[in-house]
Design a protein around this motif. Sequence first.
Motif, PDB file in Angstrom:
ATOM      1  N   GLU A  39       0.806  -1.242   0.052  1.00  0.00           N
ATOM      2  CA  GLU A  39      -0.102  -0.009   0.035  1.00  0.00           C
ATOM      3  C   GLU A  39       0.940   1.071   0.201  1.00  0.00           C
ATOM      4  O   GLU A  39       1.758   1.368   0.811  1.00  0.00           O
ATOM      5  N   GLU A  41      -0.491   4.283   0.328  1.00  0.00           N
ATOM      6  CA  GLU A  41      -1.368   5.260   1.230  1.00  0.00           C
ATOM      7  C   GLU A  41      -2.111   4.205   2.313  1.00  0.00           C
ATOM      8  O   GLU A  41      -2.291   3.460   2.239  1.00  0.00           O
ATOM      9  N   GLY A  42      -2.327   5.047   3.497  1.00  0.00           N
ATOM     10  CA  GLY A  42      -2.977   4.558   4.556  1.00  0.00           C
ATOM     11  C   GLY A  42      -3.438   5.351   5.661  1.00  0.00           C
ATOM     12  O   GLY A  42      -3.162   6.859   5.554  1.00  0.00           O
ATOM     13  N   GLN A  43      -4.149   5.043   6.777  1.00  0.00           N
ATOM     14  CA  GLN A  43      -4.561   5.687   7.761  1.00  0.00           C
ATOM     15  C   GLN A  43      -4.286   4.984   8.964  1.00  0.00           C
ATOM     16  O   GLN A  43      -4.743   3.792   9.173  1.00  0.00           O
ATOM     17  N   THR A  44      -3.670   5.540   9.871  1.00  0.00           N
ATOM     18  CA  THR A  44      -3.556   4.705  11.386  1.00  0.00           C
ATOM     19  C   THR A  44      -4.931   4.749  12.052  1.00  0.00           C
ATOM     20  O   THR A  44      -5.815   5.178  11.904  1.00  0.00           O
ATOM     21  N   ALA A  45      -4.927   4.028  13.111  1.00  0.00           N
ATOM     22  CA  ALA A  45      -5.726   3.759  14.313  1.00  0.00           C
ATOM     23  C   ALA A  45      -5.685   5.141  14.917  1.00  0.00           C
ATOM     24  O   ALA A  45      -4.731   6.028  14.926  1.00  0.00           O
ATOM     25  N   THR A  46      -6.909   5.551  15.331  1.00  0.00           N
ATOM     26  CA  THR A  46      -7.162   6.694  16.414  1.00  0.00           C
ATOM     27  C   THR A  46      -6.590   6.418  17.851  1.00  0.00           C
ATOM     28  O   THR A  46      -7.160   5.715  18.351  1.00  0.00           O
ATOM     29  N   HIS A  59       2.064   1.874  13.290  1.00  0.00           N
ATOM     30  CA  HIS A  59       1.367   1.458  12.122  1.00  0.00           C
ATOM     31  C   HIS A  59       2.256   0.998  11.152  1.00  0.00           C
ATOM     32  O   HIS A  59       3.332   1.876  10.900  1.00  0.00           O
TER      33      HIS A  59
ATOM     34  N   THR B 160      -4.062  -1.576   6.142  1.00  0.00           N
ATOM     35  CA  THR B 160      -5.193  -0.909   5.729  1.00  0.00           C
ATOM     36  C   THR B 160      -6.526  -1.262   6.396  1.00  0.00           C
ATOM     37  O   THR B 160      -7.624  -0.844   6.170  1.00  0.00           O
ATOM     38  N   THR B 162      -6.910  -0.997  10.165  1.00  0.00           N
ATOM     39  CA  THR B 162      -7.113  -0.486  11.524  1.00  0.00           C
ATOM     40  C   THR B 162      -7.513   0.979  11.376  1.00  0.00           C
ATOM     41  O   THR B 162      -7.518   1.575  12.519  1.00  0.00           O
ATOM     42  N   LYS B 163      -8.278   1.201  10.204  1.00  0.00           N
ATOM     43  CA  LYS B 163      -8.783   2.793  10.044  1.00  0.00           C
ATOM     44  C   LYS B 163      -9.473   3.038  11.046  1.00  0.00           C
ATOM     45  O   LYS B 163      -9.539   4.290  11.580  1.00  0.00           O
ATOM     46  N   LEU B 165     -10.263   1.813  14.091  1.00  0.00           N
ATOM     47  CA  LEU B 165      -9.751   1.592  15.565  1.00  0.00           C
ATOM     48  C   LEU B 165      -9.614   2.526  16.342  1.00  0.00           C
ATOM     49  O   LEU B 165      -8.826   3.404  15.821  1.00  0.00           O
TER      50      LEU B 165
END
Lengths: 177, 192
Positions: A39, A41-46, A59, B160, B162-163, B165
């Motif tokens: 990947e 691109e991506g998004q981490t956990a909050t 991440h 991809t 854990t968005k 969470l």
Amino acid sequence: MAEIYILGQILSAENFREPNLFCRWNIQAGSLWKFIEGESEGQTATDCNSIDQKSYFAHPIDLHLATRGIQGWPKLSIEVFSVNALKQFCPVGICFTYIPTKPGLHHLKIATWRIAPQTVLDSIREKFFTGGFTIVKKDLIHTGLERYKIATISSGIVRVELSVFFKHFRKYNIVFD
Amino acid sequence: MSIENFYYLNILGEIKSLYFPLGPNGNGLFCRYDIVTGDDWELISGTKTGITQCANGSRFSDEIVFNMPIECTFKSTNIYGWPQIIFSIYGKNLWGSEVNVGYARMHTCFITNEKRKTEPLIIRAPIIIPKATNFWSSLINMITDRNPELRDPKILADGTKTKNLFTFSNGGEVIVSLECIAKGTDKLDFDH
């Protein structure tokens, strides 16, 4: 074609005034480069951490690139967002870094900035975590051509660990020192 | 390209300890580890998963010592999908039932024997605890002293998934010391 493997993690975000942070990241490269696997691109956990202003993400980043030339070396850009109690989010930190050009493990500490509020109303809204300004043209983050148009405030830091593996670079006589 | 273009990676080391600067939220802690790799990786020897003993801390240190060995060998053609270790940590809560105390994720060491300094590499992976997102479940979690658990902790190794969470952390760390020995990487013309 020479190949690069980028492995690592977005470890943490530190010294941000705002709670509940997450990061959106992406890796861009020039037109000579091709993304093969993984990947980009991506998004981490909050992370809802408010003790000593450190948010941990851990991440993973795992990417495989191939290239026909070293122009347009890949860059990692990260936007840090803060989520408020109403689950609305706004950007609180923006930064980019070049992928390290030396093989091995690198601990990067990237300082971030965000768009400065222009009016008093905007700065009040920002104080109560209900919104700052976002960047619509995302290439402003990693290019320097139109940076003179924006006013910014400095923000927290993001810690990234990257390990870079090179393949066939010696074959094409590219040296790193 | 010949078919023999693979290399071996031998990972050996130990789960040294858990470190909680604010004290652990549970006693009798144990952790399960899972090694997650990409599709091109094949396990040659050793195990990908294991469970440590139930360990308690002592009054004189913040660390809960496990000293649990990890050893496995992989065969691969690719750097992509480099082995990652996922730790799921469990302990006994106030009511004496076993609950999740957090998760941790790390890549196994990237540096192989050529670049090795004298001592093994110490990796400190932050412990991440999932959080309930609605009020009622967080209230019930508080009364029962239980954290939400991940149905499949392996999503932590995949960037991809854990968005959505929500997590928090208490500053805890899993301390692991690892060494890697690679064989056949020269043939593949790697710089690492």
